[in-house]
Enzyme design. Sequence first.
Site, PDB file in Angstrom:
ATOM      1  N   ASP A   1      37.945 -33.635 -38.317  1.00 21.78           N
ATOM      2  CA  ASP A   1      37.310 -34.895 -38.699  1.00 21.78           C
ATOM      3  C   ASP A   1      36.060 -34.998 -37.823  1.00 21.78           C
ATOM      4  O   ASP A   1      36.176 -35.312 -36.629  1.00 21.78           O
ATOM      5  CB  ASP A   1      38.256 -36.066 -38.455  1.00 21.78           C
TER       6      ASP A   1
ATOM      7  N   THR B   1      37.026 -33.382 -43.044  1.00 20.39           N
ATOM      8  CA  THR B   1      37.186 -34.695 -43.690  1.00 20.39           C
ATOM      9  C   THR B   1      36.092 -35.671 -43.263  1.00 20.39           C
ATOM     10  O   THR B   1      36.375 -36.717 -42.685  1.00 20.39           O
ATOM     11  CB  THR B   1      38.566 -35.292 -43.363  1.00 20.39           C
TER      12      THR B   1
ATOM     13  N   GLU C   1      28.468 -38.900 -42.307  1.00 18.04           N
ATOM     14  CA  GLU C   1      28.597 -37.636 -41.569  1.00 18.04           C
ATOM     15  C   GLU C   1      28.158 -36.445 -42.407  1.00 18.04           C
ATOM     16  O   GLU C   1      27.560 -35.489 -41.886  1.00 18.04           O
ATOM     17  CB  GLU C   1      30.039 -37.493 -41.079  1.00 18.04           C
TER      18      GLU C   1
ATOM     19  N   SER D   1      35.311 -41.192 -47.840  1.00 21.21           N
ATOM     20  CA  SER D   1      34.821 -42.439 -48.437  1.00 21.21           C
ATOM     21  C   SER D   1      33.320 -42.348 -48.661  1.00 21.21           C
ATOM     22  O   SER D   1      32.605 -41.681 -47.911  1.00 21.21           O
ATOM     23  CB  SER D   1      35.131 -43.650 -47.547  1.00 21.21           C
TER      24      SER D   1
ATOM     25  N   ASP E   1      40.644 -41.651 -38.954  1.00 18.98           N
ATOM     26  CA  ASP E   1      41.594 -40.870 -38.159  1.00 18.98           C
ATOM     27  C   ASP E   1      42.934 -40.776 -38.881  1.00 18.98           C
ATOM     28  O   ASP E   1      43.585 -39.726 -38.895  1.00 18.98           O
ATOM     29  CB  ASP E   1      41.782 -41.512 -36.782  1.00 18.98           C
TER      30      ASP E   1
END
Length: 305
Positions: free
Chosen positions: A114, A145, A150, A184, A226
């Site tokens: 992540d 993920t 990001e 998302s 998370d």
Amino acid sequence: MSRESRVLSIQSHVVHGYCGNKSAVFPLQLLGIDVDFINSVQLSNHTGYATIKGQTLSENDLKELFDGLTANNLHTIYTHLLTGYVRNDDFLREISKIIKALRAVNPDMIYVCDPVMGDAGKMYVPESLLPIFRDEIVPLCDICTPNQFEVELLTEQKINNEEDAWKGMQWFHEKGVKTVVLSSSDIGGPDVLIALLSTKKSSEQYEKFKIVIPIQGPIFLTGTGDLFAALFLAHSTRLPNDLKTAFEQTIASVQSVIKVTIDSMPEEIRSGKVKPNAQQRELKIIQSKKHIEDPVIELHALRID
């Protein structure tokens, strides 16, 4: 998998509340996966509070802990590595050494990353971490993920629509990542979030899925990313040949935790008349135990050709 799953999780820890390892470890354990964890930071609470106190683990501290595991041959037991929030360049580079060391003793070890750097257009880690994630960490991932921001940071491309999102996810595949989950995005409009999954089946074949998620309210909750990464690790381990269902189960549990959390708030907060404080926004993970253990799928994934 041929051996019992065991995760080494390296991410943040808070004494009060739920984010980082506090969001990841208990859900993984509920789903039958044993977890050992190293806390990249130990804070009194997450950064949404007015005051934050605590400590940061150094790269030397991390190396010492892993050296202890290695000296006892414990590094051989891990089937998965999960990483999240990191604030230090050298600490992140030390993680890359750990990945390689774990793969040296178990080539089938699955690394779930992540790439926690920010959200909603704002970075909350030092910018110096970005090129390390891009050039050193992402190429080592099996599963990544990221959220929309990001992906934009790593690819240096703005995501304005679904086509842009798929192109951004393809960048990860070209770096060597097998499975990319955009946890998302806001490309669906003001009332929904879009989550996307792309997994590489062969050199030219990809399996892609999309889930449209109604927004439950204008309340920002910390720790959902998370939680998402941990749950997807668990469900994709249980269903390695059915990532559609693993994706649906992950979304189902995350959305249930969000609902339980929002439902626990006073009516004036749920109606938008009053903004919640940081403590009221803490995830109700313990209260959502049954939704994590036995997710009820209401949002189904659409296969994308």
